[in-house]
Design an enzyme around this catalytic site. Structure first.
Site, mmCIF file in Angstrom:
data_model
loop_
_atom_site.group_PDB
_atom_site.id
_atom_site.type_symbol
_atom_site.label_atom_id
_atom_site.label_comp_id
_atom_site.label_asym_id
_atom_site.label_seq_id
_atom_site.Cartn_x
_atom_site.Cartn_y
_atom_site.Cartn_z
ATOM 1 N N ARG A 1 5.314 -13.184 9.485
ATOM 2 C CA ARG A 1 5.987 -11.941 9.136
ATOM 3 C C ARG A 1 7.349 -11.895 9.800
ATOM 4 O O ARG A 1 7.596 -12.580 10.783
ATOM 5 C CB ARG A 1 5.141 -10.734 9.490
ATOM 6 C CG ARG A 1 4.871 -10.550 10.962
ATOM 7 C CD ARG A 1 3.751 -9.536 11.211
ATOM 8 N NE ARG A 1 4.108 -8.199 10.785
ATOM 9 C CZ ARG A 1 3.462 -7.511 9.830
ATOM 10 N NH1 ARG A 1 2.442 -8.039 9.200
ATOM 11 N NH2 ARG A 1 3.830 -6.305 9.537
ATOM 12 N N LYS B 1 4.636 0.417 10.335
ATOM 13 C CA LYS B 1 4.602 1.707 9.642
ATOM 14 C C LYS B 1 4.248 2.830 10.609
ATOM 15 O O LYS B 1 4.807 3.912 10.539
ATOM 16 C CB LYS B 1 3.551 1.668 8.541
ATOM 17 C CG LYS B 1 4.129 1.402 7.173
ATOM 18 C CD LYS B 1 3.017 1.398 6.140
ATOM 19 C CE LYS B 1 3.320 0.364 5.066
ATOM 20 N NZ LYS B 1 2.180 -0.007 4.270
ATOM 21 N N GLU C 1 0.875 -1.159 0.000
ATOM 22 C CA GLU C 1 0.000 0.000 0.000
ATOM 23 C C GLU C 1 0.925 1.226 0.000
ATOM 24 O O GLU C 1 1.817 1.311 0.853
ATOM 25 C CB GLU C 1 -0.865 -0.019 1.269
ATOM 26 C CG GLU C 1 -1.928 1.034 1.248
ATOM 27 C CD GLU C 1 -2.852 0.974 2.469
ATOM 28 O OE1 GLU C 1 -2.801 0.012 3.239
ATOM 29 O OE2 GLU C 1 -3.629 1.939 2.622
#
Ligand code: ATP
Ligand code: MG
Length: 602
Positions: A299, A309, A64
């Site tokens: 992850r 983020k 994104e």
């Protein structure tokens, strides 16, 4: 070896992992062999006009564009592009830009740069697989209309709060919305009017009609399309309805002929909806079969950094670091400035592998991968970081001479360079002790040591300033001991020092970077914290994560090009800063020390 493989430096055999096992099985069974590809993403009607997809598999990296890529993304990039490379497939770079807020061109540009920098490409075999999910909005709206028309979706007009309450809990079934049985005609009409901008944000929402009692809450009539009056970075004001991520993502995969859609574990609960949605659309003839399959892996979590983020944005916005490319940040732009190598990231990703269980990887593993790559590839240079003057009393005043030095200790093909030697040299302050500690082998009055690549010297004493601080060391050299000349090793000494000629050296700014956080899990509870205490990760910032010094460097370093990497002997790996270096006057960043000084003391 193909050219592509040759350019990628040290390679490691692809590790066997569960994802490769799935791909192997799919290729063996020919599961995806008959898919057709029109050359562009599109629904079934378009793909079926194409011919057999030349890509054996298609994967994608779908960021994104709302931030800079971090080390976790590097793992995903290496995994997805690596699979496509190894299996004769293609990996698409897809900007998952379906959310009109927060997305910016600056991030798009930086993501493109970082993927290229890591050594991967979405171009090849006549294809350019760079996509924007926002270009699929027309299809997404059509697909939502199809679901409404076929009774698989409805427009709900409850408030967000009402919907939340009616969703139920893990132990309690949800309740059907009073709008669930709206007629197909009303649903289609409302959705048209939502698109026409007749309603405010949140007034209505399109929901899949699945099962409000499903044990998996994600199947309790999930929202698929919402009203959002916002300007989108790509589509401008064309839309005031936007798809929900869980609706958009599977469709993006299917439109792009993706075979293996690899994502992180937290999406495992979404997989039933991923499959439900694509099945309905394939039944309706909108999507080609076989459909993509979602595969989850754990992850990347690394000690000593934060990879969220939100936290990275906070570090930048609150100016705890100098910007997104601060060499201490675990962003790829930061890593690049720090001097980390793409080869090192690829090596690290292979070593870490993929698994289904969450784990915390030692930061040292990443540093070791960087060290290994640079140990092979980086030329050696000499730098004195904490300079003290060494005066050779018996060296002829004003004279200098050349020492020929190998650029790499085990790679003669990397050539040699000249280091000028003279009667005044910079040495490291720690290489002299007026009163030596036990076992000290470098310079102290009466002791002999070798000036690497030069001569053996005998220490005579030192000069001090009024405060007693040593300001110069005196010695005599032994003219018959020059390195590389016959008999030079007739005198055996135990200490070996590096040096830079005062008259020839180059004084430059050097930044000594260290870890940004001083504890392995920033923000975690500390010993003695009461139960339930929440700590702020900012409390764990290492106050000494950077030291900016003036160092003396051998003259050859003046010519270093931006981003050129070296091993400064004894000190570690350094890179010429890509932003602040000027032609002829580079400044250097320490990438990593030679040995780990944090965990396993070496
Ligand atoms: P964040 O959670 O930090 O906001 P994100 O995962 O939401 O990151 P995206 O831009 O959506 O950011 O991520 C793009 C891809 O990178 C996704 O496929 C995601 O699974 C993958 N990815 C993100 N973080 C990690 C990580 N720590 N380890 C492995 N893959 C990751
Ligand atoms: Mg995300």
């Amino acid at each position: 070896m193909s050219n592509a493989a040759k350019n990628q430096g040290p390679t490691v055999a692809p590790a066997i992992n569960f994802i490769r096992n799935i791909v192997d099985a799919d290729l063996a069974s020919g599961k995806y062999a008959a898919r057709q590809w029109s050359g562009q993403p599109g629904p079934a009607a378009q793909q079926l006009t194409g011919s057999t997809d030349p890509a054996k598999i298609r994967t994608r990296f779908p960021p994104e564009p709302n931030g800079y890529l971090h080390f976790g993304h590097a793992k995903s990039i290496c995994l997805n592009f690596g699979l496509a490379r190894d299996y004769g497939g293609h990996c698409h770079l897809r900007f998952d830009d379906t959310n009109p807020e927060k997305e910016e061109q600056e991030y798009v540009d930086s993501i493109i740069d970082s993927v290229k920098w890591l050594g991967f490409s979405w171009e090849g075999d006549g294809e350019t697989n760079l996509y924007y999910a926002s270009n699929y909005f027309d299809w997404m709206v059509q697909f939502a209309e199809y679901l409404l028309a076929s009774g698989h979706a409805y427009v709900d007009s409850q408030s967000a709060d009402e919907m939340r309450t009616a969703r139920g809990t893990l132990t309690e079934a949800g309740k059907n919305s009073p709008f669930r049985e709206r007629s197909i005609a009303d649903n289609l009409d409302l959705f048209k009017r939502m698109q026409a901008g007749e309603f405010a944000d949140g007034a209505h929402i399109v929901r899949a009609k699945i099962d409000m009692a499903a044990p998996n809450i994600n199947l309790r009539d999930p929202a698929i399309y919402r009203i959002r009056h916002a300007t989108h970075h790509n589509t401008g004001d064309r839309w005031c309805v936007y798809p929900m991520y869980t609706f958009a993502h599977p469709i993006e995969d299917a439109l792009e002929n993706v075979t293996h859609s690899i994502c992180t574990l937290e999406f495992a609960d979404q997989r039933p909806f991923y499959d439900w949605l694509l099945e309905r659309l394939a039944e309706g003839g909108l999507l080609q079969r076989p459909l993509p399959q979602q595969i989850e892996f754990s992850r990347l979590n690394l000690t000593y950094v934060v990879l969220s983020k939100r936290k990275l944005i906070q570090l930048v916005e609150e100016k705890h670091v100098a910007g997104w490319d601060d060499p201490r940040l675990p962003t790829l732009v930061g890593a690049r400035r720090r001097g980390y190598t793409p080869e090192g990231f690829r090596l690290f990703a292979e070593r870490v592998g993929v698994s289904k269980s969450d784990s915390l990887i030692e930061y040292t593993l990443l540093e070791d991968a960087m060290r290994e790559v640079m140990n092979e590839s980086a030329e050696r240079r000499v730098a004195v970081l904490d300079p003290l003057k060494l005066i050779i009393d018996n060296y002829p005043a004003g004279q200098s001479e050349e020492c020929v030095v190998h650029n790499h200790p085990f790679k003669p093909e990397m050539g040699t360079r000249i280091m000028p030697f003279s009667g005044e040299l910079w040495i490291e302050r720690e290489d002299f002790m007026e009163e030596p500690s036990k076992g000290y082998r470098r310079l102290f009055p009466g002791n002999m040591a070798r000036l690497r690549h030069g001569y053996v010297v005998k220490c005579l004493g030192c000069d001090k300033d009024a405060s007693g601080r040593v300001i110069a060391v005196h010695c005599d050299y032994l003219p018959e001991t020059k390195s590389g000349t016959p008999g030079s090793d007739s005198i055996k000494v135990k200490g070996n020092l590096h040096w830079v000629s005062v008259a020839h050296g180059y004084e430059a700014e050097v930044r000594l970077y260290d870890r940004l956080f001083s504890c392995p899990a920033p923000g975690s509870r500390r010993e003695g914290d009461a139960e339930g205490v929440e700590r702020d990760f900012l409390e764990d910032i290492n106050p000494n994560s950077v030291a900016v010094i003036r160092a003396w460097l051998e003259p050859a370093l003046r010519e270093a090009k931006a981003e050129e990497r070296f091993q400064f002997e004894r000190h570690g790996y350094f890179v010429a800063d890509r932003i602040d270096s000027k032609e002829g006057s580079p400044v250097f960043n320490r990438t990593v020390t030679l040995k780990d000084s944090w965990g396993n003391k070496a």
